[in-house]
Each structure stands twice: as structure tokens, then as C-alpha cells.
Design a protein around this motif. Structure first.
Motif, PDB file in Angstrom:
ATOM      1  N   HIS A 136     -53.013  -4.629 -46.345  1.00  0.00           N
ATOM      2  CA  HIS A 136     -52.992  -5.997 -46.865  1.00  0.00           C
ATOM      3  C   HIS A 136     -53.162  -6.990 -45.715  1.00  0.00           C
ATOM      4  O   HIS A 136     -53.938  -7.946 -45.812  1.00  0.00           O
ATOM      5  CB  HIS A 136     -51.689  -6.240 -47.613  1.00  0.00           C
ATOM      6  CG  HIS A 136     -51.668  -7.512 -48.379  1.00  0.00           C
ATOM      7  ND1 HIS A 136     -50.847  -7.723 -49.442  1.00  0.00           N
ATOM      8  CD2 HIS A 136     -52.354  -8.676 -48.259  1.00  0.00           C
ATOM      9  CE1 HIS A 136     -51.030  -8.925 -49.931  1.00  0.00           C
ATOM     10  NE2 HIS A 136     -51.941  -9.520 -49.225  1.00  0.00           N
ATOM     11  N   GLU A 183     -56.023  -9.930 -44.927  1.00  0.00           N
ATOM     12  CA  GLU A 183     -55.650 -11.341 -44.730  1.00  0.00           C
ATOM     13  C   GLU A 183     -56.133 -11.877 -43.378  1.00  0.00           C
ATOM     14  O   GLU A 183     -56.422 -13.061 -43.254  1.00  0.00           O
ATOM     15  CB  GLU A 183     -54.128 -11.506 -44.821  1.00  0.00           C
ATOM     16  CG  GLU A 183     -53.538 -11.283 -46.182  1.00  0.00           C
ATOM     17  CD  GLU A 183     -53.705 -12.474 -47.113  1.00  0.00           C
ATOM     18  OE1 GLU A 183     -53.956 -13.597 -46.628  1.00  0.00           O
ATOM     19  OE2 GLU A 183     -53.592 -12.266 -48.329  1.00  0.00           O
ATOM     20  N   PHE A 221     -44.433  -7.585 -46.007  1.00  0.00           N
ATOM     21  CA  PHE A 221     -45.298  -7.011 -47.051  1.00  0.00           C
ATOM     22  C   PHE A 221     -44.769  -5.639 -47.481  1.00  0.00           C
ATOM     23  O   PHE A 221     -44.759  -5.309 -48.663  1.00  0.00           O
ATOM     24  CB  PHE A 221     -46.750  -6.884 -46.584  1.00  0.00           C
ATOM     25  CG  PHE A 221     -47.574  -8.132 -46.729  1.00  0.00           C
ATOM     26  CD1 PHE A 221     -47.464  -8.954 -47.842  1.00  0.00           C
ATOM     27  CD2 PHE A 221     -48.502  -8.475 -45.754  1.00  0.00           C
ATOM     28  CE1 PHE A 221     -48.243 -10.093 -47.981  1.00  0.00           C
ATOM     29  CE2 PHE A 221     -49.280  -9.621 -45.878  1.00  0.00           C
ATOM     30  CZ  PHE A 221     -49.146 -10.426 -46.998  1.00  0.00           C
TER      31      PHE A 221
END
Length: 164
Positions: free
Chosen positions: A59, A63, A104
Motif C-alpha cells: 500500500h 502511495e 497500515f
């Protein structure tokens, strides 16, 4: 009799266990994630924590992809080369990377490991974990914005809102 069943604690992580990123971003120590977050007092086994950290890294890579490319094109051979600024004796960019991944991972762990129970108390715990998961995800995105602000002409806003 209460009907409680004791489960043995998960075995400890191997000494120095980490999840290795891609070489540009540094690895994340499992013990560091466990020490900084409330992760069920040893109830999260090593493979599950490792998987959560891997997912968090994936993730984070998405990003930070364009930001990383920009920093690499400026000559940064690793994340630590992005800034000389430190906090508590550690490179600021590395501290932010660790926060991004840690939060996360925690968001995923809390979202996926809800208590399953037919009682109202169990439902309340599930709602509380959903709230905690959202808070961890928000903290991760704030750390992403702070990291993307390094090297930017203006600070990257922490809140992104789209009006319909």
C-alpha cells in the motif's frame, strides 16, 4: 463455570525478524511494530504480522511511487538519503516510513481480526476495533503526507476531501 477456553500465546518472533522492502525503503522490524502498537499481547502470530506488514508495504509503495521516483531522480540512493533532518537521532524520512507501514499494518490487523460473538458485548468490541482500524489508517495517511512533503515545494496537505 464460565465456558472460557485458554489459548496458548503465539511463539515469539525470531530474533531480529524483519520484513524487507525493496532495497530503497528500509526493512521493518517485527519487534518494532509489536512494541509500538497494541497487538493483542502476543495473540498475533508471526506469519499474520508478517503478512500485514507486507500488505502495508505494498500500500505504501503505491502511495509513494511518484514521490520516490522524484527523489531517486534527484540522486537519493535510499530513503535515508532524502533528508539530513533527524528526530530523536533517527533520519526523519525513515521514521515516517516506519510509521506509514506500522499504521497500515495495524489498520489491516484490526479490521480483519474482529471478535466474532453473538453477544452485545462482542458486537461492541467489533465496532470499537473498526473505529481503531480507521484511526490507524488515518495516522498512516498522515505519515504518507508528511513523507511526501519532504522535498516538495509546499507541504502536502494531510486531509484530502472531495466534494460530490
Amino acid at each position: 463455570m464460565t465456558g472460557l477456553i485458554a489459548s496458548p500465546a503465539a511463539p515469539p518472533d525470531p530474533a531480529g525478524a524483519s520484513v524487507v522492502a525493496d532495497g530503497w525503503f528500509p526493512p521493518i522490524q517485527l519487534a518494532s511494530v509489536r512494541d509500538r502498537l497494541r497487538l493483542g499481547a502476543g495473540a498475533i502470530p508471526t506469519p499474520l504480522l508478517t503478512e500485514a506488514i507486507e500488505g502495508a508495504m505494498l500500500h505504501a509503495f503505491r502511495e509513494l511511487a511518484s514521490w520516490r521516483s522524484d527523489r531517486a531522480s534527484e540522486g537519493a540512493e535510499s530513503l535515508a538519503d532524502v533528508t539530513d533532518l533527524t528526530i530523536n537521532g533517527q533520519n526523519r524520512a525513515v521514521v515516517l516510513w516506519e510509521r506509514v507501514v506500522r499504521y497500515f499494518a495495524a489498520a489491516d490487523l484490526f479490521a480483519e481480526n474482529r471478535d466474532i460473538s453473538a453477544t452485545d458485548q462482542g458486537l461492541d468490541r467489533a465496532a470499537e476495533k473498526e473505529s481503531t482500524s480507521d484511526e490507524y489508517r488515518r495516522n498512516a495517511l498522515a505519515a504518507v503526507a508528511d513523507l511526501r512533503s519532504i522535498g516538495a515545494a509546499t507541504p502536502v496537505p494531510r486531509n484530502r476531501v472531495s466534494l460530490l
